[in-house]
Design an enzyme around this catalytic site. Structure first.
Site, mmCIF file in Angstrom:
data_model
loop_
_atom_site.group_PDB
_atom_site.id
_atom_site.type_symbol
_atom_site.label_atom_id
_atom_site.label_comp_id
_atom_site.label_asym_id
_atom_site.label_seq_id
_atom_site.Cartn_x
_atom_site.Cartn_y
_atom_site.Cartn_z
ATOM 1 C CE LYS A 181 39.301 34.356 43.966
ATOM 2 N NZ LYS A 181 40.350 35.245 43.575
ATOM 3 C CE LYS A 217 38.720 38.246 43.377
ATOM 4 N NZ LYS A 217 40.093 38.474 42.917
HETATM 5 C C1 PBG Z 1 43.651 38.915 42.894
HETATM 6 C C2 PBG Z 1 43.229 37.588 43.373
HETATM 7 C C3 PBG Z 1 42.848 37.169 44.660
HETATM 8 C C4 PBG Z 1 42.654 35.789 44.596
HETATM 9 C C5 PBG Z 1 42.882 35.411 43.279
HETATM 10 N N1 PBG Z 1 43.219 36.531 42.547
HETATM 11 C C6 PBG Z 1 42.772 37.927 45.938
HETATM 12 C C7 PBG Z 1 41.797 38.996 46.145
HETATM 13 O O1 PBG Z 1 40.951 39.293 45.302
HETATM 14 O O2 PBG Z 1 41.918 39.630 47.193
HETATM 15 C C8 PBG Z 1 42.289 34.899 45.753
HETATM 16 C C9 PBG Z 1 42.609 33.453 45.567
HETATM 17 C C10 PBG Z 1 42.502 32.623 46.803
HETATM 18 O O3 PBG Z 1 42.106 33.098 47.890
HETATM 19 O O4 PBG Z 1 42.825 31.440 46.702
HETATM 20 N N2 PBG Z 1 42.694 39.900 42.855
#
Ligand code: PBG
Length: 352
Positions: free
Chosen positions: A278, A225
């Site tokens: 992601k 991520k």
């Molecule tokens: C939580 C999380 C996030 C997203 C999914 N889980 C936000 C982040 O990490 O700031 C983003 C999902 C999206 O943008 O569709 N940590």
């Protein structure tokens, strides 16, 4: 093609394979199926809610009493799974509502499972929507914060780092994430999905599940991520933007591909059943490389910024939404993802 004269023009004309819709269908290498889609859902404290989310066109905030009807609609479209995110009524420094038995996600899981037992419920396991500072874990940037009960004597290990723009205590956070995952398992979740990017969180969660006899709960880890600008609309929706600093000390630097593979290896070894990359679009090379290396299911998250980038361009009359959507999602599949998490899931289900 490399075989020389026999394979060259005009004997070979690749346009022959594109001459009609049926021919294109016959030779198509990749296809999108509703079977591989996951639809994210947002629940917040309240009653009788179906509130449009301003930053994410077509998405809504539901409450635990309205979520089952929406889940039933998703299931009726043939989509096999939803991914639940919660927005609590009140936030605190440790994000304690994230593991509360009566938390908004925990109650929603029960409602969905009662109404549509076959629909897989995946839960996002993170603290950022629950902490008052908006970070994904225990914040020690500005001094000592409340520390959770110790499980392995690790919780006190993190040092306060005054003056650092952002210091999130890794191991103390893992303790809390395991509690969150466990609370989701008790509520009836099928898959827990840690999205925090702490080191070792999959190990903590897997151990907690095993210790409590949840042998069949799968872990889908947000393994690679990246610290991305494309989460903007989502953070608006969950009011989860960090109050100070950024997430770059835990989420990955977008320049790193080899490190992404290292993250994925570790999560698989710690007990992840499904690994995720992601966001998706700027990271298709990571998905591709992961597919070459690993045989487990790979998920890709087509995130909020990717969704809204396309929606905004379509609203401005710049491109055809449906075609662009299909092209975007097929590219993720072609790169090697077998599961796509997307806010377009319902739209796709209606047009394939
Ligand atoms: C939580 C999380 C996030 C997203 C999914 N889980 C936000 C982040 O990490 O700031 C983003 C999902 C999206 O943008 O569709 N940590």
């Amino acid at each position: 093609m490399v075989k020389g004269v026999f394979m060259s023009f005009p004997k070979i004309r690749l346009r022959r394979l594109r001459g009609s819709a049926s021919m294109r269908k016959l030779v198509r290498e990749t296809s999108l199926s509703v079977n591989n889609l996951v639809y994210p859902l947002f629940v917040r404290e309240g009653e009788n809610l179906k509130e449009p989310i301003k930053s994410m066109a077509g998405c809504f905030h539901f409450s635990p009493d309205t979520i089952a009807a929406e889940a039933a609609e998703v299931a009726a479209l043939g989509i096999p799974a939803v991914l639940l995110f919660g927005l609590p009524a009140k936030k605190d420094p440790t994000g304690s509502q994230a593991w509360a038995e009566t938390g908004v996600v925990q109650r929603s899981i029960k409602e969905i499972k009662k109404a549509v037992p076959d629909l897989l419920v995946i839960t996002d396991v993170c603290l950022c929507a629950y902490t008052s500072h908006g970070h994904c874990g225990v914040n020690r940037s500005t001094g000592f914060q409340p520390v959770p009960a110790q499980r392995r004597g690790l919780a006190e290990g993190g040092q306060a780092r005054p003056g650092w723009p952002c210091y999130v205590d890794n191991d103390a956070t893992c303790e809390l994430l395991a509690k969150v995952a466990l609370s989701h398992a008790y509520a009836g979740a099928d898959i827990v999905a840690p999205s925090d990017m702490m080191d070792g969180r999959v190990k903590y969660i897997r151990e907690a599940l095993e210790e409590n006899n949840f042998r069949d709960i799968a872990i889908m880890s947000y393994a690679a991520k990246f610290a991305s600008a494309f989460y903007g609309p989502f953070r608006d929706a969950l009011d989860s933007a960090p109050a100070f600093g950024d997430r770059k000390t835990y989420q990955m630097d977008s320049a790193n591909a080899r490190q992404a593979l290292a993250e994925i290896v570790l999560d698989i070894e710690e007990g992840a059943d499904i690994v995720m990359v992601k966001p998706a679009l700027c990271f298709l090379d990571i998905i591709y490389r992961a597919r070459q290396r690993f045989d487990c299911p790979i998920a890709a998250y087509n995130v909020s910024g990717e969704y809204m980038m396309l929606n905004s361009a379509a609203d401005a009359g710049l491109l055809d939404k449906e075609q662009a959507m299909m092209e975007m999602l097929i590219s993720i599949k072609r790169a090697g993802a077998n599961i796509i998490i997307t806010y377009f899931a319902k739209d796709v289900a209606k047009c394939i």
